[in-house]
Design an enzyme around this catalytic site. Structure first.
Site, mmCIF file in Angstrom:
data_model
loop_
_atom_site.group_PDB
_atom_site.id
_atom_site.type_symbol
_atom_site.label_atom_id
_atom_site.label_comp_id
_atom_site.label_asym_id
_atom_site.label_seq_id
_atom_site.Cartn_x
_atom_site.Cartn_y
_atom_site.Cartn_z
ATOM 1 C CD GLN A 72 -3.087 -0.943 2.309
ATOM 2 O OE1 GLN A 72 -3.290 -0.012 2.785
ATOM 3 N NE2 GLN A 72 -3.760 -2.145 2.698
ATOM 4 N NE ARG A 116 -3.222 2.265 4.343
ATOM 5 C CZ ARG A 116 -3.592 1.551 5.626
ATOM 6 N NH1 ARG A 116 -3.126 2.131 6.734
ATOM 7 N NH2 ARG A 116 -4.457 0.722 5.558
ATOM 8 N N GLY A 177 -7.569 1.461 16.555
ATOM 9 C CA GLY A 177 -9.084 1.598 16.908
ATOM 10 C C GLY A 177 -9.835 0.565 17.028
ATOM 11 C CD1 TRP A 226 -6.812 3.771 11.095
ATOM 12 C CD2 TRP A 226 -6.539 3.612 8.860
ATOM 13 N NE1 TRP A 226 -8.269 3.887 10.279
ATOM 14 C CE2 TRP A 226 -7.986 3.798 9.018
ATOM 15 C CE3 TRP A 226 -5.855 3.668 7.621
ATOM 16 C CZ2 TRP A 226 -8.784 3.348 8.126
ATOM 17 C CZ3 TRP A 226 -6.800 3.391 6.619
ATOM 18 C CH2 TRP A 226 -8.079 3.409 6.711
ATOM 19 C CG ASN A 244 -13.532 2.554 13.499
ATOM 20 O OD1 ASN A 244 -12.483 2.261 12.801
ATOM 21 N ND2 ASN A 244 -13.717 1.415 14.435
ATOM 22 C CG ASP A 287 -14.770 -0.220 10.819
ATOM 23 O OD1 ASP A 287 -14.056 0.564 11.134
ATOM 24 O OD2 ASP A 287 -14.319 -1.689 10.488
ATOM 25 C CG ASP A 289 -11.872 3.905 10.021
ATOM 26 O OD1 ASP A 289 -11.045 3.723 10.762
ATOM 27 O OD2 ASP A 289 -12.409 2.679 9.670
#
Lengths: 524, 258
Positions: A72, A116, A177, A226, A244, A287, A289
């Site tokens: 990623q 990432r 989270g 994140w 979230n 969820d 986010d």
């Protein structure tokens, strides 16, 4: 003479430094931050590759990173050197050829979360790690300059997002989270790694917003940090989308709006103080986010120039905010299948449809928990005035249960969801009018049912993106017509970039296990 | 002499392996009562990661769904439950020994293949129906013989449950599985290809034709494509066949192993 030239080239690379000025006004040949520039528009000024010649684009090189099959990382490029990352790994590559210059491996690293990307400043490359450290590497050798612990590893935190550098500070966040671990954002001195400030995403007792959590539920409220953020140097504000609330699917034990989960926050870069916040999904139970990268644009809105922020949320709505004040200016769905809200109030709060919450036996919700978009970055082209994003249509069935929090980084979702087998899932690239959110075109990624790549926009009028089928394609930024494609045949989960070396433009993307760079042939 | 020693070592290894099989047997057995008790324990401890009924794992493998996990022994499952799996998110659960074995029994029951518990019936007559009245072999292959357009059934008994095989024969699917969606493609040159779609994206299609030939097409060759929502697989075998014939066909299919 040749020798002198070589010496000069070596010296040039060795002295490469990324200055504050570079970060404020990135030279087009370099890609210096996760979003390509502080406004995160992901719009390159390079224009060698055009709608007319893109059909000739070909792979220049491939660099495999086999420790993960779903890279990623968003590559950064500084004066011909590319920096890419995977969990516990960073590589410096010759951006012309993909030839490796150095690699950094973190020994005995845990396997928590993806990675990432990195950040660069001065002569250092910064990376977050699965054991929640921020590590600074020398950009020329990969040796460790310093490392600092963002969170206690045994608490279960990890740091998957690309760090973000502004004004000599490295901003880094945490994941966890979904395990009920509360998030924060840290600013570290870029030279020394010393902590300058910390801002907690879940207000503690006595702080404004703590009252939005029933009882002690704030203690395990989640709110991860994140991904990465954006920055307005004139306002001195950084903007970050937050994760979230936890437990994800059981809202009963955390009644209230659950600030600042699923908000975008504007923090004073100097002090870490909260300037404003805007919550996209108060008291979320799906969820969803809100980490999606906010794009900053100075644009006409209702007849006057405004500093706006555009954000496409995982909950299915597209938002335009005033980024000086956080004022909600406009919002509209960017997906067709949305059943949990009928719209937004004048303040931007969702008008909830009752009965779409997760239940013990499962409840139908659109979009599903995987959401309408996610970490794959959107892009903005100031010439077309269009906001481009990867959008997912489809529904799911959400369940809730009861779960006790366990310290140490264990799942605290209170059950989960399935993607509805009755519904056809479909990925699109969509182009929205920046200020109205009106859909101008869409490109259906045939057979692509789950998330693929983020996007970049080019000054010549192209959009590059990829899908879960491994197809990497160039679209006409005005019409969405496909003009070129390359079959990587490995699911693409990262966002592409563009850079130039020796006057030649490249486009690069992490595709599955490979970093692949494309350029036009010399004879073009 | 050397050869004799090797033989003795091999025999000893075989005996040890035999002991290993014995040792791996669930001491509580695999009765429905044990598995039912295991299911309750499973639902309290495992669903958050492995999904409801172990069919949709969000953060961990869907234990009932993944063929690659089927060969894991009882002892392997027991060890994973009691000790966790290092380097993964799988923790030691801290349950009693008996409760851990009950969960093992439940997971094994989810994974029981048709060949493990094949239903009774006249297997020979089932095979005759497969090749004759049922017309199964027109589309399906067993051991390299038969039609190509449907899935290979050579190892069906080992990779499917009796319940799933019965459903395949009697319950219509809302969507054909990936790789088996029927399409009719009309090409710009006036020709037509009918078959199942093996793969596609915006630029190319890969079709296995009803002629059992592969057709590799580019999107720009295509005039129009018609997709069928229904699978080519008939789902009316409970009316097409007599009850006893269906039982015999199931008995035959359940015993298909490689």
């Amino acid at each position: 003479m040749l020798r002198i030239t070589l010496l000069f080239l070596v010296a040039h690379v060795a002295l490469a430094q990324v200055s504050n000025q570079d970060l404020l006004n990135p030279p087009p040949e370099n890609w210096l931050t996760y979003g390509g520039s502080y406004d995160s528009q992901r719009h390159t000024k390079l224009d060698e590759i055009t709608p007319g010649n893109v059909k000739n684009l070909q792979a220049a090189w491939i660099f495999p990173i086999t420790s993960t099959n779903r890279l990623q990382t968003v590559p950064l490029v500084v004066d011909g050197v590319m920096y890419v990352s995977a969990p516990n790994e960073v590589y410096a590559l010759d951006a012309r050829s993909g030839r490796e210059i150095w690699q950094y491996r973190r020994a005995n690293g845990l396997n928590r979360g993806p990675n990432r990307g990195v950040a660069v400043f001065g002569n250092l490359v910064y990376v977050g790690t699965p054991d929640a450290y921020l590590v600074a590497l020398d950009a020329r050798t990969g040796t460790v300059a310093w490392e600092t612990q963002i969170a206690k590893t045994s608490d279960g935190y990890f740091s998957p997002g690309a760090p973000f550098v502004a004004d000599g500070k490295v901003i880094a966040g945490v994941g966890g989270g979904d395990n009920g671990l509360n998030g924060w954002l840290d600013a570290y001195d870029a030279e020394t790694g010393k902590l300058i400030w910390r801002w907690y995403t879940i207000p503690r007792p006595g702080e404004p917003g703590n009252e939005t959590w029933a009882g002690d539920s704030w203690k395990t409220g989640g709110g991860g940090t994140w991904l990465s953020g954006s920055y307005d140097p004139e306002l001195g504000l950084i903007y970050w989308g937050l994760g979230n609330p936890a437990p994800d699917f059981d809202g009963d034990i955390r009644k209230g709006d659950n600030l600042y989960t699923e908000s975008v926050v504007a923090l004073d870069l100097k002090t870490g103080k909260l300037k404003w916040h805007f919550q996209f999904t108060p008291h979320d139970v799906h969820d969803w986010d809100s980490v999606e990268i906010p794009i900053l644009v100075d644009a006409q809105f209702n007849g006057r120039m405004r500093k706006v922020m555009a954000h496409a949320d995982r909950n299915g709505f597209y938002y335009v905010l005033d980024r000086e004040t956080g004022e909600f200016l406009h919002g509209t769905p960017f997906i067709d299948q949305l059943n949990w809200a009928t719209g937004l109030t004048p303040e931007g709060r969702p008008i909830r449809v009752p009965g779409v919450e997760p239940t013990l036996t499962g409840n139908f919700v659109c979009p599903s928990t995987s959401g309408a978009t996610n970490w794959m970055s959107p892009a903005y082209n100031p010439v077309t005035g269009l906001f481009y994003l990867a959008a997912k249509e489809g529904c799911g069935v959400s369940f809730k249960g009861r779960q006790e929090f366990r310290p140490g980084g264990f799942d605290f979702k209170a059950t989960g969801y399935i993607e509805s087998p009755e519904e056809p899932w479909q990925m699109y690239v969509r182009a929205l009018d920046l200020t109205t959110g009106e859909r101008k075109w869409e490109y259906m990624q045939v057979n692509a049912k789950s998330y693929g790549a983020g996007l970049i926009s080019t000054a010549s009028g192209l959009i590059f993106g990829g899908d879960d089928q491994g197809t990497f394609a160039a679209l006409d930024a005005r019409t969405g017509a496909p003009l070129w494609h390359f079959e990587t045949n490995y699911r693409i989960s990262a966002s592409p970039i563009s850079y130039a070396v020796n006057g030649h433009q490249y486009v690069a993307v992490a595709a599955g296990v490979n970093i692949i760079a494309f350029r036009l042939p010399d004879t073009n | 002499m050397f050869r004799a020693i090797v033989l003795i070592i091999l025999l000893a290894a075989a005996a040890w392996a035999q002991r290993g099989v014995q040792r791996n047997t669930n001491p509580l057995g695999s009765s429905p009562e044990v598995a039912t008790a295991g299911r309750a324990l499973y639902n309290q401890n495992c669903t958050n990661c492995h999904g409801l009924d172990a069919t949709a794992g969000d953060r961990a493998p869907a234990l009932a769904a993944q063929r690659s996990y089927n060969r894991t022994s009882d002892q392997d499952l027991f060890d994973a439950l009691t000790k966790g799996i290092p380097g993964t998110g799988m923790p030691a659960l801290g349950l009693s020994t008996d409760d851990s074995w009950r969960i093992v029994a439940y997971i094994r029951s989810l994974r029981a293949s048709a060949a493990d518990f094949p239903p009774k019936g006249d297997v020979a007559q089932g095979e005759a129906i497969y090749n004759g009245k049922g017309e199964c072999s027109t589309c399906h292959t067993i051991g390299g013989r038969g039609g190509l357009i449907g899935p290979d059934l050579t190892n069906l008994g080992a990779r499917s449950s009796v319940r799933r095989i019965r459903e395949a024969l009697t319950v219509a699917k809302p969507h054909p599985p990936a790789g088996y969606r029927p399409v009719t493609v009309h090409l710009k040159d006036g020709s037509m290809v009918r078959g199942v779609l093996k793969n596609e994206n915006n630029f190319s299609l890969q079709i296995l034709g009803t002629d059992d030939q592969l057709h590799l097409l580019s999107s720009n060759e295509i005039e129009r494509m018609v997709r069928d929502d229904a699978s080519l697989m008939p789902s009316d075998y409970d009316t097409r066949l007599a009850a006893e014939e269906l039982t015999n066909l199931l008995a035959y299919l359940s015993r298909l192993v490689r």
